[in-house]
Write a protein that holds these residues in place. Structure first.
Motif, PDB file in Angstrom:
ATOM      1  N   HIS A 198       3.492   0.812   2.681  1.00  0.00           N
ATOM      2  CA  HIS A 198       2.161   1.295   3.062  1.00  0.00           C
ATOM      3  C   HIS A 198       0.982   0.524   2.483  1.00  0.00           C
ATOM      4  CE1 HIS A 198       3.988   4.805   4.900  1.00  0.00           C
ATOM      5  NE2 HIS A 198       4.665   5.011   3.795  1.00  0.00           N
ATOM      6  N   GLU A 199       1.146  -0.168   1.389  1.00  0.00           N
ATOM      7  CA  GLU A 199       0.085  -0.884   0.666  1.00  0.00           C
ATOM      8  C   GLU A 199      -0.917   0.032  -0.031  1.00  0.00           C
ATOM      9  OE1 GLU A 199      -1.408  -4.787   2.451  1.00  0.00           O
ATOM     10  OE2 GLU A 199      -0.883  -3.572   4.199  1.00  0.00           O
ATOM     11  N   LEU A 200      -1.322   1.102   0.612  1.00  0.00           N
ATOM     12  CA  LEU A 200      -2.323   2.026   0.072  1.00  0.00           C
ATOM     13  C   LEU A 200      -1.672   3.393  -0.055  1.00  0.00           C
ATOM     14  CD1 LEU A 200      -5.372   2.323  -0.656  1.00  0.00           C
ATOM     15  CD2 LEU A 200      -5.712   3.043   1.712  1.00  0.00           C
ATOM     16  N   LEU A 201      -1.642   3.932  -1.270  1.00  0.00           N
ATOM     17  CA  LEU A 201      -0.951   5.202  -1.525  1.00  0.00           C
ATOM     18  C   LEU A 201      -1.870   6.214  -2.170  1.00  0.00           C
ATOM     19  CD1 LEU A 201       2.418   4.286  -3.241  1.00  0.00           C
ATOM     20  CD2 LEU A 201       2.040   4.865  -0.876  1.00  0.00           C
ATOM     21  N   LYS A 202      -1.627   7.448  -1.792  1.00  0.00           N
ATOM     22  CA  LYS A 202      -2.262   8.567  -2.486  1.00  0.00           C
ATOM     23  C   LYS A 202      -1.149   9.227  -3.295  1.00  0.00           C
ATOM     24  CE  LYS A 202      -5.728  10.984  -0.619  1.00  0.00           C
ATOM     25  NZ  LYS A 202      -6.427  11.971   0.231  1.00  0.00           N
ATOM     26  N   ILE A 203      -1.403   9.434  -4.565  1.00  0.00           N
ATOM     27  CA  ILE A 203      -0.415   9.991  -5.486  1.00  0.00           C
ATOM     28  C   ILE A 203      -0.966  11.274  -6.085  1.00  0.00           C
ATOM     29  CG2 ILE A 203       0.858   9.584  -7.627  1.00  0.00           C
ATOM     30  CD1 ILE A 203       0.550   6.591  -7.085  1.00  0.00           C
ATOM     31  N   ILE A 212      -9.472  11.266  -8.574  1.00  0.00           N
ATOM     32  CA  ILE A 212     -10.287  12.477  -8.502  1.00  0.00           C
ATOM     33  C   ILE A 212      -9.356  13.653  -8.776  1.00  0.00           C
ATOM     34  CG2 ILE A 212     -11.649  13.992  -7.033  1.00  0.00           C
ATOM     35  CD1 ILE A 212     -12.604  11.578  -5.531  1.00  0.00           C
ATOM     36  N   GLY A 213      -9.601  14.327  -9.875  1.00  0.00           N
ATOM     37  CA  GLY A 213      -8.747  15.464 -10.223  1.00  0.00           C
ATOM     38  C   GLY A 213      -7.303  15.022 -10.373  1.00  0.00           C
ATOM     39  N   ARG A 214      -6.426  15.684  -9.624  1.00  0.00           N
ATOM     40  CA  ARG A 214      -4.998  15.360  -9.694  1.00  0.00           C
ATOM     41  C   ARG A 214      -4.583  14.306  -8.674  1.00  0.00           C
ATOM     42  NH1 ARG A 214      -1.685  20.593  -9.290  1.00  0.00           N
ATOM     43  NH2 ARG A 214      -0.041  19.062  -9.485  1.00  0.00           N
ATOM     44  N   MET A 215      -5.509  13.815  -7.885  1.00  0.00           N
ATOM     45  CA  MET A 215      -5.206  12.809  -6.865  1.00  0.00           C
ATOM     46  C   MET A 215      -5.630  11.424  -7.333  1.00  0.00           C
ATOM     47  SD  MET A 215      -3.784  13.959  -4.223  1.00  0.00           S
ATOM     48  CE  MET A 215      -3.503  15.520  -3.464  1.00  0.00           C
ATOM     49  N   ALA A 216      -4.784  10.458  -7.048  1.00  0.00           N
ATOM     50  CA  ALA A 216      -5.104   9.068  -7.355  1.00  0.00           C
ATOM     51  C   ALA A 216      -4.751   8.220  -6.136  1.00  0.00           C
ATOM     52  CB  ALA A 216      -4.326   8.589  -8.570  1.00  0.00           C
ATOM     53  N   VAL A 217      -5.500   7.162  -5.950  1.00  0.00           N
ATOM     54  CA  VAL A 217      -5.238   6.228  -4.864  1.00  0.00           C
ATOM     55  C   VAL A 217      -5.013   4.862  -5.493  1.00  0.00           C
ATOM     56  CG1 VAL A 217      -6.162   5.138  -2.789  1.00  0.00           C
ATOM     57  CG2 VAL A 217      -6.688   7.535  -3.274  1.00  0.00           C
ATOM     58  N   ILE A 218      -3.909   4.201  -5.101  1.00  0.00           N
ATOM     59  CA  ILE A 218      -3.621   2.857  -5.602  1.00  0.00           C
ATOM     60  C   ILE A 218      -3.387   1.925  -4.422  1.00  0.00           C
ATOM     61  CG2 ILE A 218      -2.670   3.673  -7.786  1.00  0.00           C
ATOM     62  CD1 ILE A 218       0.123   3.043  -6.717  1.00  0.00           C
ATOM     63  N   TYR A 219      -3.588   0.628  -4.685  1.00  0.00           N
ATOM     64  CA  TYR A 219      -3.443  -0.386  -3.647  1.00  0.00           C
ATOM     65  C   TYR A 219      -2.742  -1.603  -4.224  1.00  0.00           C
ATOM     66  CZ  TYR A 219      -4.601  -4.239  -0.543  1.00  0.00           C
ATOM     67  OH  TYR A 219      -4.514  -5.332   0.272  1.00  0.00           O
ATOM     68  N   ARG A 220      -1.845  -2.167  -3.422  1.00  0.00           N
ATOM     69  CA  ARG A 220      -1.247  -3.464  -3.731  1.00  0.00           C
ATOM     70  C   ARG A 220      -0.970  -4.150  -2.404  1.00  0.00           C
ATOM     71  NH1 ARG A 220       4.432  -3.708  -6.504  1.00  0.00           N
ATOM     72  NH2 ARG A 220       5.093  -3.491  -4.351  1.00  0.00           N
ATOM     73  N   ALA A 221      -1.480  -5.352  -2.242  1.00  0.00           N
ATOM     74  CA  ALA A 221      -1.285  -6.083  -0.989  1.00  0.00           C
ATOM     75  C   ALA A 221       0.192  -6.378  -0.793  1.00  0.00           C
ATOM     76  CB  ALA A 221      -2.085  -7.384  -1.014  1.00  0.00           C
ATOM     77  N   ARG A 235       3.495  -8.381   1.083  1.00  0.00           N
ATOM     78  CA  ARG A 235       3.757  -9.791   1.377  1.00  0.00           C
ATOM     79  C   ARG A 235       3.157 -10.173   2.722  1.00  0.00           C
ATOM     80  NH1 ARG A 235       8.956  -8.084  -0.719  1.00  0.00           N
ATOM     81  NH2 ARG A 235       9.079  -8.813  -2.856  1.00  0.00           N
ATOM     82  N   LYS A 236       3.269  -9.252   3.685  1.00  0.00           N
ATOM     83  CA  LYS A 236       2.634  -9.413   4.994  1.00  0.00           C
ATOM     84  C   LYS A 236       1.610  -8.286   5.123  1.00  0.00           C
ATOM     85  CE  LYS A 236       6.720 -11.349   7.177  1.00  0.00           C
ATOM     86  NZ  LYS A 236       7.720 -11.180   8.219  1.00  0.00           N
ATOM     87  N   PRO A 237       0.380  -8.515   4.658  1.00  0.00           N
ATOM     88  CA  PRO A 237      -0.618  -7.445   4.638  1.00  0.00           C
ATOM     89  C   PRO A 237      -0.873  -6.843   6.014  1.00  0.00           C
ATOM     90  CG  PRO A 237      -1.392  -9.343   3.418  1.00  0.00           C
ATOM     91  CD  PRO A 237      -0.134  -9.753   4.118  1.00  0.00           C
ATOM     92  N   ARG A 238      -0.954  -5.508   6.053  1.00  0.00           N
ATOM     93  CA  ARG A 238      -1.250  -4.783   7.276  1.00  0.00           C
ATOM     94  C   ARG A 238      -2.692  -4.292   7.293  1.00  0.00           C
ATOM     95  NH1 ARG A 238       3.661  -2.132   5.633  1.00  0.00           N
ATOM     96  NH2 ARG A 238       5.374  -3.266   6.573  1.00  0.00           N
ATOM     97  N   LEU A 239      -3.253  -4.098   6.129  1.00  0.00           N
ATOM     98  CA  LEU A 239      -4.625  -3.615   6.023  1.00  0.00           C
ATOM     99  C   LEU A 239      -5.601  -4.773   5.931  1.00  0.00           C
ATOM    100  CD1 LEU A 239      -4.160  -0.777   3.370  1.00  0.00           C
ATOM    101  CD2 LEU A 239      -4.307  -0.535   5.848  1.00  0.00           C
ATOM    102  N   ALA A 240      -6.645  -4.693   6.717  1.00  0.00           N
ATOM    103  CA  ALA A 240      -7.698  -5.714   6.645  1.00  0.00           C
ATOM    104  C   ALA A 240      -8.703  -5.265   5.584  1.00  0.00           C
ATOM    105  CB  ALA A 240      -8.376  -5.858   7.992  1.00  0.00           C
ATOM    106  N   ILE A 241      -8.887  -6.090   4.582  1.00  0.00           N
ATOM    107  CA  ILE A 241      -9.784  -5.761   3.475  1.00  0.00           C
ATOM    108  C   ILE A 241     -10.971  -6.725   3.518  1.00  0.00           C
ATOM    109  CG2 ILE A 241      -9.967  -5.632   0.982  1.00  0.00           C
ATOM    110  CD1 ILE A 241      -7.559  -4.170   1.072  1.00  0.00           C
ATOM    111  N   PRO A 242     -12.198  -6.203   3.396  1.00  0.00           N
ATOM    112  CA  PRO A 242     -13.355  -7.107   3.387  1.00  0.00           C
ATOM    113  C   PRO A 242     -13.302  -8.094   2.234  1.00  0.00           C
ATOM    114  CG  PRO A 242     -14.036  -4.791   3.208  1.00  0.00           C
ATOM    115  CD  PRO A 242     -12.556  -4.825   3.218  1.00  0.00           C
ATOM    116  N   GLU A 243     -13.769  -9.289   2.488  1.00  0.00           N
ATOM    117  CA  GLU A 243     -13.726 -10.343   1.460  1.00  0.00           C
ATOM    118  C   GLU A 243     -14.717 -10.102   0.333  1.00  0.00           C
ATOM    119  OE1 GLU A 243     -11.686 -12.938   0.969  1.00  0.00           O
ATOM    120  OE2 GLU A 243     -10.507 -12.093   2.589  1.00  0.00           O
ATOM    121  N   SER A 244     -15.944  -9.769   0.661  1.00  0.00           N
ATOM    122  CA  SER A 244     -16.939  -9.579  -0.411  1.00  0.00           C
ATOM    123  C   SER A 244     -17.935  -8.518  -0.070  1.00  0.00           C
ATOM    124  CB  SER A 244     -17.685 -10.870  -0.686  1.00  0.00           C
ATOM    125  OG  SER A 244     -18.312 -11.334   0.472  1.00  0.00           O
TER     126      SER A 244
END
Length: 98
Positions: free
Chosen positions: A44-49, A78-87, A89-98
């Motif tokens: 998924h690359e982007l997870l909510k934990i 935020i509270g008991r929720m956390a969001v983490i990201y790791r690109a 090998r073949k990224p699916r999410l488009a992330i802005p450069e700057s």
């Protein structure tokens, strides 16, 4: 890879409607939890934990351990929720450069 403000904002928006993928129990960051997060990050690359209901500093420590062990970036906590990201090998999410 350090995320800048624009990238964090974009990832927060993407994660907003997601449900928690991994639940960390009262035992904390165990090998099994790390393994599950690793599998989920590859997919998924982007997870909510969901973190356990312990005091805030302990939850922040757990999130730090997870990010350090998996080479991921903490996007939000935020509270008991956390969001983490790791690109992936073949990224699916488009992330802005700057």
């Amino acid at each position: 890879m350090a995320l800048n403000v624009k990238q964090r904002k974009h990832l927060k928006a993407l994660a907003h409607h997601r449900k928690p993928t991994v639940l960390v129990g009262n035992a904390g960051v165990t090998a099994a939890v790390v393994g599950e997060i690793e599998l989920a990050l590859e997919r998924h690359e982007l997870l909510k934990i969901r973190l356990p209901g312990v005091e805030r500093t302990k939850r922040t420590e757990m999130l730090g351990q997870i990010c350090q062990r998996l080479r991921a970036e903490a996007v939000q906590e935020i509270g008991r929720m956390a969001v983490i990201y790791r690109a992936a090998r073949k990224p699916r999410l488009a992330i802005p450069e700057s």
